[in-house]
Write a protein that holds these residues in place. Structure first.
Motif: not given
Length: 498
Positions: A285-302
């Motif tokens: 994943x690219x940075x903007x994609x990951x930022x979007x996913x983190x903001x949506x559900x916060x499920x991205x890992x540390x």
């Protein structure tokens, strides 16, 4: 050592050992036989053909611009004594034909011409006439500077340009778009906003001791060697690094070939390694994609968020290096041995050192136009406050203005709120960067060799790289993602999730 009739080939080492070959290549501009060969007609031809082929192998320039650079370098090679005149002449023609940096301006110009009553003229004629009038205005104000006239626009031309830009923005925004005054204001604003900092350097250099001739200064309104908005200093700086004899010219050309080859290597590592392989084939994943996913559900890992940030930082560093090295190499090939725009930033031990190594010419622009004038005028009796305030004006206000000024035509037509929304994140970025630079400059505790390898070489570099890596989360002036989403991602890096 100007040998024009020899045809020998430089003593290239054919050892299999790549270390020996690399060492020979890095010192090629100090090799006496190579220097002699590079001054022959055959050597010059091979160097220029190789250089242009390497530029072509870095497909980041449009074909038209590539052709323009090739024509410019070919003319300079044929008439090296007139190199600056040739480059400035081609740059002037280029600016007159294509003065805007935004396609929106070209699309709107027929409407502008219709509003002011010259719609029957071809659009290109109207665009070119506007560019010519701007060039004459720059030359006229420059000549008034030389005569020491006390009028405010002559004494403070850069501040006057900024105030004029604000006034033009207000006029365009308040008056009906179809009115003559609003249309004229927008046309001048569109020209001025994209050339603001280039023109500012011309005005700065008018006061210098090493002055470029008047008829050549206008070539720096849009120099041939840059498609970016940040100028690589001004006319006097370029003139200072001009090769004075055939040996210096050969050294400069060899350095140009070395640098453009390095740029080509970095480009293909960036393109194949990151864009095609990591982000493409492996689907990283690219940075903007990951930022979007983190903001949506916060499920991205540390850990995964850190890996995405590291990959983005390295890819961005490589991309900036490619652009920087390419344009510096073009200037060097023309016979001006200017410094590199990026030099080993990962070796920096302080935030201010990294800033200078990473974006040298951008940092120099902020220093020349904002830092030094502020430093000379304010808080002379309090040295630390003097440095801090000058840094604030340059790294915060100057940094933001650099992005805001080109957007003024859009502000004038779409309204200020439509544009301001895009700059929330970048304003925070500039604020954090400014604080980091001020602390770095005023800090009395700097790493020393006697502190040991860990505290001198490793920890300072890890801290500096980590600072700029995290800071890039907010480095955006397009408004593609909200400040809230970027803040969510920033917090996730430290174990804070929704």
């Amino acid at each position: 050592m100007n040998v024009k009739n020899t045809t020998f080939i430089p003593n290239i080492p054919f050892e299999v050992n790549p270390i020996i070959l690399r060492r020979w290549w890095l010192r090629i501009d100090k090799n006496e036989r190579v220097l002699s060969w590079s001054q022959t007609y055959g050597g010059q031809t091979i160097l220029h053909v190789a250089f242009c082929a390497l530029i072509f192998a870095i497909p980041i320039l449009s074909f038209k611009y590539f052709v323009l650079v090739v024509i410019g370098l070919s003319l300079v090679a044929a008439l090296p004594a007139h190199r600056l005149f040739i480059l400035c002449g081609l740059a002037t023609v280029y600016f007159v034909l294509r003065p805007f940096k935004s396609e929106i301006a070209y699309d709107r110009f027929p409407e502008i011409m219709h509003n002011i009553g010259v719609g029957a003229l071809p659009t290109q004629i109207g665009i070119s006439l506007s560019a010519v009038l701007l060039l004459f205005a720059v030359l006229a104000l420059g000549e008034l500077q030389n005569k020491n006239i006390k009028a405010f626009p002559v004494r403070r031309p850069i501040l006057s340009m900024f105030l004029l830009s604000v006034v033009l923005t207000v006029i365009t925004a308040l008056l009906p778009k179809t009115s003559i005054l609003s249309s004229l204001s927008w046309a001048v604003l569109a020209l001025l906003s994209t050339s603001f900092f280039f023109i500012a350097y011309i005005f700065l250099d008018n006061r210098g001791k090493l002055r470029v001739p008047v008829h050549q200064r206008i070539g720096f309104v849009r120099p041939l060697w840059t498609t970016a908005l940040a100028p690589m200093k001004g006319p006097n700086f370029i003139k200072k690094f001009e090769a004075k004899d055939s040996v210096a010219l050969s050294i400069t050309r060899l350095k140009a070939v070395k640098l453009v080859l390095w740029a080509a290597i970095l480009f293909w590592v960036w393109e194949l390694g990151f864009n095609q392989l990591l982000f493409g084939y492996f689907g990283f994943p690219r940075l903007n994609e990951t930022i979007t996913l983190t903001a949506l559900d916060g499920a991205q890992g540390f850990a995964s968020n850190w890996l995405v940030l590291i990959a983005y930082f390295m890819a961005e560093l490589m991309e900036v290096a490619v652009y920087s090295h390419l344009f510096v190499a073009i200037v060097r090939m023309a016979g001006f041995q200017i410094p590199r725009g990026m030099f080993n930033p990962l070796a920096s031990r302080s935030i201010s050192e990294f800033w200078g190594r990473y974006l040298f010419y951008f940092k120099e622009m902020l220093a020349d136009i904002f830092f030094y004038p502020t430093f000379q005028r304010f808080f002379k009796k309090t040295p630390r406050l003097r440095i801090a305030f000058a840094t604030f004006v340059a790294a915060f206000l100057g940094n933001i203005l650099f992005d805001v000024l080109p957007a003024l035509p859009k502000v004038a037509t779409d309204g200020i709120m439509e544009t301001v929304d895009n700059f929330y994140s970048y304003t925070l970025y500039a604020a954090i960067l400014t604080i980091g630079l001020i602390v770095s400059q005023l800090s009395s505790k700097r790493p020393r060799p006697e502190d040991g390898n860990l505290r001198y070489n490793i920890l300072p570099r890890v801290q500096v790289i980590g600072f700029f890596m995290i800071l890039q989360v907010f480095d955006d002036s397009t408004g593609s993602l909200s400040l809230e989403a970027r803040t969510e991602f920033f917090l996730s890096l430290f174990g804070v999730w929704k």
